[in-house]
Design an enzyme around this catalytic site. Structure first.
Site, short mmCIF file in Angstrom:
data_model
loop_
_atom_site.label_atom_id
_atom_site.label_comp_id
_atom_site.label_asym_id
_atom_site.label_seq_id
_atom_site.Cartn_x
_atom_site.Cartn_y
_atom_site.Cartn_z
N ALA A 143 0.78 -1.35 0.05
CA ALA A 143 0.07 -0.01 -0.09
C ALA A 143 0.86 1.17 0.17
O ALA A 143 0.46 2.35 0.00
CB ALA A 143 -0.74 0.04 1.20
N SER A 156 4.43 0.93 -1.26
CA SER A 156 5.70 0.89 -2.31
C SER A 156 5.20 -0.61 -3.05
O SER A 156 4.65 -1.49 -2.67
CB SER A 156 6.85 0.72 -1.57
OG SER A 156 7.27 -0.39 -0.79
N ASP A 191 -1.60 -10.11 -0.50
CA ASP A 191 -0.19 -10.08 -0.06
C ASP A 191 0.06 -11.00 1.05
O ASP A 191 0.75 -11.44 1.44
CB ASP A 191 0.53 -8.76 -0.03
CG ASP A 191 -0.20 -7.45 0.50
OD1 ASP A 191 -1.44 -7.99 1.20
OD2 ASP A 191 0.07 -6.28 0.29
N ASN A 237 -7.47 -7.08 11.50
CA ASN A 237 -6.74 -5.78 11.02
C ASN A 237 -6.53 -4.86 12.06
O ASN A 237 -7.35 -4.46 12.86
CB ASN A 237 -7.23 -5.09 9.51
CG ASN A 237 -7.21 -5.82 8.58
OD1 ASN A 237 -7.35 -7.19 8.56
ND2 ASN A 237 -7.18 -5.10 7.55
N GLY A 255 7.98 -5.84 6.72
CA GLY A 255 8.72 -4.80 6.96
C GLY A 255 8.92 -4.35 8.51
O GLY A 255 9.93 -4.16 8.78
#
Length: 473
Positions: A11, A13, A227, A286, A391
């Site tokens: 969302a 990169s 993803d 989420n 990440g």
């Protein structure tokens, strides 16, 4: 040795990665990384999907000979095609305000309990169902495609929607494993626009060399095109007693199950049952994730490492927030919103940027703790270890705070989990001997280093902090 390209769009990169898979080998090399973010045009927040497609092609053209290509991206957003296969408009970003109030309108027509019984989906205002109800162009469209399927269509000319991403739309029957004819009809949406559902591992078609400039004969393979579905494939777990956090702009916190949990308890706790690879269910919730920190950093312009060092030295539990509060959803001046939230909740705003970052990370760890405990109770599943992938696994302070808050060891890594899961599903479809998720995860464990964080501090401090934020103990 299989040589494949993983197109992995997040969302904030996107990247094209070259993956090589063979006996005892699982390697990634970045070919092209590019910006991805919202573009506001006349009051509407869009994705620049043509920029994304051009950047994907640029990366693929750097790859050299390939055995296949796979595409994954974020969930819920889509493109609409007309009868000639032309895009009707730039896809709208899920953070756009067009869905404001739409969820409340929909549940007057289809009660929340009915929605959950069919879809098992968490109620989020930007779910595809609410976007489509708000989208006046859908009735003029011929075809609905999720973002990975739209790019696959441009590469191959073939139409379809992959299952794991279809399961995020809140128009998919999680038990029947297909579009919900009942919900589509009750909402007055045109059934014709929803194409057949594909499985991860299906061959979509070969690239069109004249259209793409790529070599002829290279197949595009459906992967876990959400993803997070691809990321969970690459969770380096052994056994079943694990939880995961796919940590990035969003944090997806949950368990992997064999069947959906569609109880009232799961619905009231706002858990989602999304499709996974090999028919698994991603039972998760989420959490806002690193978005709040990313937006603060954008406004401040500070180096992230400097901010994290300052946060590590800031006093613990000085200020706490609910990271899922609605005021944090849209882009904007996040430091200002953070301060306003603190004032509204009777707290003095952080005095320094280090204190603000400490507030964000401790609050995320608390949200993870609350979510993980609820998931274990509702699904009747004990957890011995928490895997943090994506990440956020590089954020040492957040990983340690997460271990402290959740009271279980955290294993951090791999960072590029979505791309690895994408590569693994392609390799299996090409004949690599990876018969199941256990085999795929064993290969990840043997080829990637993980960092372990053991719980520290006093659980009572986290109990008190949770009570402050969520009113529970």
């Amino acid at each position: 040795m299989k040589r494949v390209a993983a197109v992995d769009l997040g969302a904030s990169s996107g990247r094209v990665m070259l993956g090589e898979v063979g006996p005892g080998v699982l390697e990634l090399r970045e070919l092209n990384r590019f910006w991805n973010g919202p573009v506001r045009v006349r009051g509407t927040l869009h994705w620049d999907v043509l920029h994304l497609y051009r950047s994907v092609l640029d990366g693929l053209q750097l790859a050299g000979p390939l055995d296949s290509i796979g595409i994954d991206s974020w969930a819920v957003d889509y493109g609409l095609l007309d009868q000639a296969g032309r895009l009707l408009g730039n896809p709208v970003h899920y953070r756009d305000s067009r869905t404001d109030g739409v969820m409340a309108e929909v549940v007057t027509r289809v009660p929340a309990a009915d929605l959950y019984a069919v879809t098992g989906l968490q109620q989020l205002p930007f779910n595809t169902i609410y976007q489509l109800v708000a989208d006046g162009t859908v009735r003029a469209a011929d075809t609905f495609l999720m973002i990975p399927d739209l790019l696959a269509y441009w590469l191959t000319g073939e139409i379809g929607v992959e299952r794991t991403n279809a399961s995020t739309t809140q128009l998919y029957d999680v038990s029947a494993r297909d579009w919900s004819e009942e919900l589509i009809a009750r909402l007055g949406l045109p059934r014709r626009v929803f194409p057949a559902v594909r499985e991860p591992g299906d061959v979509i078609g070969d690239v069109l060399p004249d259209e793409t400039g790529l070599a002829a004969g290279v197949p595009v393979i459906a992967v876990g095109s959400h993803d997070t579905a691809s990321a969970v494939v690459a969770v380096p777990a052994s056994g079943e007693r694990f939880a995961y956090i796919s940590s990035g702009t969003w944090s997806l916190v949950g368990l992997e199950l064999d069947a959906p949990v569609l109880t009232d308890e799961a619905r009231e706790a706002n858990f989602t049952n999304e499709g996974g690879v090999d028919g698994r269910i991603r039972f998760l919730r989420n959490v806002m994730g690193l978005w709040i920190l990313q937006e603060c950093q954008r406004v401040w312009g500070d180096d992230l490492d400097d901010l994290l060092r300052a946060a590590a030295e800031a006093p613990p539990f000085a200020v706490l927030i609910d990271p899922d509060a609605p005021e944090f959803l849209a882009p904007g001046n996040m430091p200002e919103r953070l301060g306003a939230h603190c004032v509204r909740t009777g707290q003095e705003p952080p005095r320094t940027r280090g204190a603000a970052v400490r507030c964000i990370l401790e609050s995320l760890a608390l949200a993870y703790r609350r979510t993980l405990r609820a998931a274990q109770t509702i699904a009747d599943r004990d957890v011995d270890v928490l895997h943090v992938i994506g990440g956020g696994s590089r954020n040492e302070l957040l990983c340690q705070l997460t271990a402290d808050a959740c009271g279980v060891p955290v294993l951090a890594g791999p960072v590029e989990a979505s791309a690895l899961g994408n590569v693994l599903v392609q390799a299996r479809a090409l004949g690599e001997p990876l018969p199941d998720l256990d085999a795929m995860r064993a290969l990840v464990r043997s080829t990637h280093s993980l960092r372990r964080y053991d719980p520290q501090g006093k659980p009572a401090d986290w109990d008190a902090a949770e009570s402050r934020v969520f009113g529970t103990r």
